[in-house]
Design an enzyme around this catalytic site. Structure first.
Site, PDB file in Angstrom:
ATOM      1  N   GLN A  46      13.558  53.795  79.139  1.00  0.00           N
ATOM      2  CA  GLN A  46      14.576  54.350  80.030  1.00  0.00           C
ATOM      3  C   GLN A  46      15.289  55.514  79.355  1.00  0.00           C
ATOM      4  O   GLN A  46      16.266  55.333  78.633  1.00  0.00           O
ATOM      5  CB  GLN A  46      15.578  53.275  80.450  1.00  0.00           C
ATOM      6  CG  GLN A  46      16.498  53.782  81.529  1.00  0.00           C
ATOM      7  CD  GLN A  46      17.343  52.702  82.133  1.00  0.00           C
ATOM      8  OE1 GLN A  46      17.422  51.577  81.652  1.00  0.00           O
ATOM      9  NE2 GLN A  46      18.022  53.042  83.203  1.00  0.00           N
ATOM     10  N   PHE A  47      14.797  56.732  79.615  1.00  0.00           N
ATOM     11  CA  PHE A  47      15.379  57.920  79.007  1.00  0.00           C
ATOM     12  C   PHE A  47      16.823  58.141  79.431  1.00  0.00           C
ATOM     13  O   PHE A  47      17.596  58.775  78.720  1.00  0.00           O
ATOM     14  CB  PHE A  47      14.528  59.164  79.310  1.00  0.00           C
ATOM     15  CG  PHE A  47      14.642  59.669  80.718  1.00  0.00           C
ATOM     16  CD1 PHE A  47      15.559  60.658  81.037  1.00  0.00           C
ATOM     17  CD2 PHE A  47      13.839  59.156  81.723  1.00  0.00           C
ATOM     18  CE1 PHE A  47      15.669  61.134  82.335  1.00  0.00           C
ATOM     19  CE2 PHE A  47      13.935  59.618  83.014  1.00  0.00           C
ATOM     20  CZ  PHE A  47      14.851  60.617  83.333  1.00  0.00           C
ATOM     21  N   THR A  48      17.235  57.585  80.570  1.00  0.00           N
ATOM     22  CA  THR A  48      18.596  57.806  81.062  1.00  0.00           C
ATOM     23  C   THR A  48      19.657  57.161  80.182  1.00  0.00           C
ATOM     24  O   THR A  48      20.844  57.452  80.340  1.00  0.00           O
ATOM     25  CB  THR A  48      18.751  57.305  82.513  1.00  0.00           C
ATOM     26  OG1 THR A  48      18.468  55.906  82.554  1.00  0.00           O
ATOM     27  CG2 THR A  48      17.816  58.058  83.453  1.00  0.00           C
TER      28      THR A  48
END
Length: 150
Positions: free
Chosen positions: A78-80
């Site tokens: 999850q890059f967020t």
């Protein structure tokens, strides 16, 4: 690397209508990789994850690790998690690693977890549009950042 650990009684991730990973009791882990993260960060986090004592003992106290209770792990990239919200209302993800850097580190992290746990680790699909379902047990949610070492 930044992780969000959620103690769960069950969790699953679905991609294009198919379940790619599913667990019962254990940790649902959201994993964000920053462009400056290293294999050393992954190694440090594996020890934290597998030794984190947040599962109940016979007296109901959070005294046991996921390994102690025979729990499972589900890891979703999850890059967020590296969103910068300092300016305006649209987050910037400039600190998140590009796939060519993030994928090898993500795979290394999974491999280390499997070695430490002694069994396969459930996972999502890196970069895919994933649907995550979980039952957060407690709720217990812990954030760990390898840069801050906390």
């Amino acid at each position: 690397m930044r992780l969000v650990l959620q103690r769960v009684s069950s969790a699953s991730v679905t991609v294009d209508g198919s379940i790619t990973g599913q667990i019962g009791t254990g940790f649902m882990i959201l994993a964000g990789i920053e462009h400056e993260d290293t294999f050393e960060d992954a190694t440090w986090l594996v020890q934290k994850v597998t030794q984190m004592r947040v599962f109940g003992d016979d007296e109901g106290k959070m005294n046991l690790s996921v390994k102690d209770v025979g729990g499972d792990l589900l890891v979703v990239s999850q890059f967020t998690l590296h969103a910068n919200t300092k300016k305006g209302n649209r987050p910037s993800f400039i600190r998140a690693a590009r796939p060519e850097t993030a994928i090898p580190l993500y795979e290394h992290f999974l491999s280390l977890l499997e070695g430490e746990m002694g069994r396969p680790v459930a996972r999502g699909v890196f970069g895919a549009d994933m649907k995550v379902t979980l039952v957060n047990d407690g709720p217990v949610t812990i954030c760990i950042d390898s840069r801050a070492r906390e």
